[in-house]
Write an enzyme that holds these catalytic residues in place. Structure first.
Site, short mmCIF file in Angstrom:
data_model
loop_
_atom_site.label_atom_id
_atom_site.label_comp_id
_atom_site.label_asym_id
_atom_site.label_seq_id
_atom_site.Cartn_x
_atom_site.Cartn_y
_atom_site.Cartn_z
N ASP A 393 0.94 -1.22 -0.16
CA ASP A 393 -0.08 -0.07 -0.03
C ASP A 393 0.88 1.14 0.11
OD1 ASP A 393 -2.56 1.45 0.60
OD2 ASP A 393 -1.42 1.95 2.22
N ASP A 395 1.11 5.10 0.78
CA ASP A 395 0.30 6.17 1.35
C ASP A 395 1.05 7.49 1.08
OD1 ASP A 395 -0.94 8.18 3.02
OD2 ASP A 395 -1.17 6.52 4.75
N GLU A 397 1.06 11.31 0.70
CA GLU A 397 0.45 12.72 1.41
C GLU A 397 1.10 13.98 1.17
OE1 GLU A 397 -1.20 12.07 5.25
OE2 GLU A 397 -1.18 10.00 5.21
N TYR A 465 -11.51 11.50 6.69
CA TYR A 465 -11.68 12.09 7.99
C TYR A 465 -10.72 13.16 8.25
CZ TYR A 465 -8.19 7.98 7.54
OH TYR A 465 -7.41 7.26 7.27
#
Length: 623
Positions: A393, A395, A397, A465
């Site tokens: 995965d 991630d 950002e 979120y």
């Protein structure tokens, strides 16, 4: 994913066992003569107890020496007793011994366990020592009556590794394995076939059909060769097999229910892989993202080596109740995940790289996606833990936008990286990515070709979120994970529905989108207004970080007093919090199913209650 900072600990390693007896002589080098034995007891081959015996000359002072034998149980059932036999050449003999009863007859020596150390659990080891005279080395070793195995014999090289097996004729309950032959200077006798690290068969040829498997289950196979002296060589590469049939986890209706497990959670939070089992969560999830691996120098790298694969687990904190030993090849959370998968074979584990702190490394990786993908593959498929992970995965950002740092690699950078990862990992591995939920005009979703990158991915974890929080110290107060917009929302496009709609409009299939749930709340203090939109004086106090608190704490310390935009909020004293509850999660899962999404994911396990009520709410809601 979260701004919580991992705790850093000083690491110590402790040895165990009885006091050793040795005579140290400066300048002498210990002589290691591994002589190991694979024992086939009176049981079928698949249930055999396997063990090795290794000899070490610990010191030599000219007129004598100290020797040590170590018995290690490499099988899956306990040894109840052990006996080692060996021969010394004439002129070499055993004198005093400890932790074993040693007897001799001519040049032949026999050592039997004493009462306290006869039982050896799977993976455990036990040693005994002796003082000897002479200079000879042991030969003809036998462990519990079987010939020695696994070590090198002077003058006879061990065999090479066979080729990585290939799998064919896969059914619900069987698979055929084939491999290229190993080589040896004195010839190959046979091959051990290992399934998930345990020997299941010994065959003379280069094919084997394993039957009696479970439908819809993952297995990992390797092969090692034995030469005519019964020495084993290195194991081959691993092939992963997924048997046909089965229905995955019936508790999620075929949808993905994925949770993040953080490496730093094993420290201050004291949250371990075993908690996934004892909370009941493991029976309700489909996937785990292990967070985080680092991204540095354009490569994937270890995030926390101690937590990942070195931390020793005591029996009470281990998934299967078996303590780690000092010399086992893999410990830490990786080994605990291996044990969890053995208990819950439907669970798939992905290694997640990046996160808020380490996303700055993706810009360099984007300059050479093929090299980055190769480094990730080499790390994920390291032989020590290759069977633990089912995919990777990413991630990031955020690509072509700002997070902790700003990236300017362009809108095509993510597509370049995901395409290279898919090309390297192939179709048998999962390749996923966690992405922004910023659907504002000109926001982060607009900055990147998410539709193009999705072509190489199994799904996106859309981080729906952290839209609002106490980084805006004076407010206005707002739910950090609104499902929809509402009158007075501080920023247009900052809600789950708008994010999902924008990604769909870009061309990302709904089935490749997972809805994100936070297992925590965000809050302010100095708030007098109950409803959202109030002013504040700063961040509410939290256990680990101001402005953030686990659901398991908030559910009793500041119970929900209302709902807005599909999520809950709470006003207690002068503190104002927003967080999801089992009830709001249920409504979000209904919405996700109505949108045709692939399922849901959450950040992260340790925020849930000890009985996993939020995980259960997701599982029940996805049915």
């Amino acid at each position: 994913m979260s701004t919580e900072t991992p705790l850093h600990r000083t690491r110590f390693r402790f040895g165990t066992g009885r006091a050793t007896r040795s005579r140290a002589v400066a300048g002498l080098t210990a002589l290691l003569l591994p002589l190991a034995a694979m024992v086939g007891l009176a049981a079928p081959a698949e249930a055999a107890t396997s063990a090795t015996a290794t000899y070490l000359k610990k010191s030599d002072w000219g007129s004598g020496f100290e020797g040590q034998w170590t018995v290690k149980n490499t099988g899956t059932t306990a040894l109840s007793s052990w006996t080692i036999e060996w021969d010394f050449p004439s002129g070499t003999a055993v004198g005093s011994a400890w932790d074993a009863t040693v007897t001799g007859s001519g040049t032949h020596w026999t050592a039997k366990n004493v009462g306290w150390n006869g039982s050896v659990a799977p993976g455990a080891s036990v040693s005994f020592g002796f003082n000897g005279t002479g200079s000879g080395a042991p030969t003809g070793c036998k462990l519990n009556g079987a010939s020695c195995d696994g070590g090198s014999v002077p003058g006879d090289n061990a065999p090479s590794a066979p080729g990585t097996p290939t799998a064919s004729s896969i059914t619900d309950t069987s698979v055929k394995l084939s491999w290229t032959a190993a080589t040896d200077d004195h010839g190959i006798k046979n091959y051990d076939v290992l399934r998930d690290g345990a020997v299941v068969a010994t065959v003379t040829g280069t094919t084997y059909t394993n039957t009696g498997l479970t439908a819809g289950t993952d297995y990992s196979y390797t092969v090692q060769a034995r030469d005519t002296a019964d020495q084993t060589g290195p194991v081959s590469g691993a092939v992963k097999v997924h048997t046909t049939g089965g229905g995955g986890n019936p508790g999620t209706g075929g949808k993905v229910n994925l949770g993040y497990f953080t490496d730093w959670g094993v420290y201050g939070r004291n949250y371990h892989v075993k908690n996934l089992d004892t909370s009941g969560s493991a029976a309700k999830i489909t996937h785990i993202n292990y967070a985080f691996g680092n991204v540095t120098g354009g490569k994937c790298a270890i995030g926390d080596s101690y937590a990942d694969y070195d931390m020793a687990y005591t029996a009470d904190k281990s998934v299967d109740g078996v303590a780690d030993t000092w010399d086992q090849p893999l410990r830490g959370s990786f080994n605990q995940l291996r044990k969890l998968k053995a208990k819950y074979p439907n669970i798939k584990v992905l290694w997640s790289f990046g996160g808020w702190t380490w996303s700055g490394g993706f810009g360099e990786a984007a300059k050479n996606p093929a090299a980055f993908a190769q480094s990730c593959y080499d790390l994920v498929e390291d032989p020590r833990w290759a069977d633990v992970f089912d995919g990777i995965d990413i991630d990031w950002e955020y690509p072509n936008a700002c997070g902790l740092t700003c990236d300017t690699s362009g809108p095509a950078a993510l597509k370049g990286i995901t395409s290279a990862l898919r090309s390297k990992f192939g179709s048998k591995y999962l390749v996923t990515a966690a992405i922004t939920a910023d659907a504002s005009t000109g926001g982060k979703i607009d900055a990147t070709d998410y539709a193009g990158a999705a072509q190489s991915l199994d799904w996106y974890n859309v981080m729906t979120y952290d839209f609002f929080g106490a980084w805006d110290a004076k407010g206005p107060t707002a739910p950090h994970s609104p499902l929809t917009s509402y009158n007075g929302i501080p920023q247009a496009g900052f809600n789950s529905a708008d994010a999902i709609a924008k990604l769909k409009a870009q061309g990302v299939p709904a089935s490749k989108l997972l809805l994100g749930i936070g297992f925590y709340g965000r809050g302010w203090t100095g708030v007098t207004q109950d409803a959202p939109g109030g002013t504040a004086t700063g961040a509410a106090p939290g256990t680990y970080e101001a402005g953030i608190e686990d659901y398991k704490v908030l559910k009793t310390s500041c119970p929900a007093t209302g709902t807005v935009a599909g999520t809950a909020y709470a006003h207690c004293g002068t503190n104002w919090w927003s967080y999801d509850t089992p009830a709001t999660i249920a409504s979000k899962m209904t919405w996700a199913k109505g949108q045709g999404l692939g399922g849901a994911f959450f950040w992260e396990f340790s925020g849930d209650t000890s009985n996993g009520e939020l995980v259960g709410a997701i599982s029940n809601g996805l049915k």
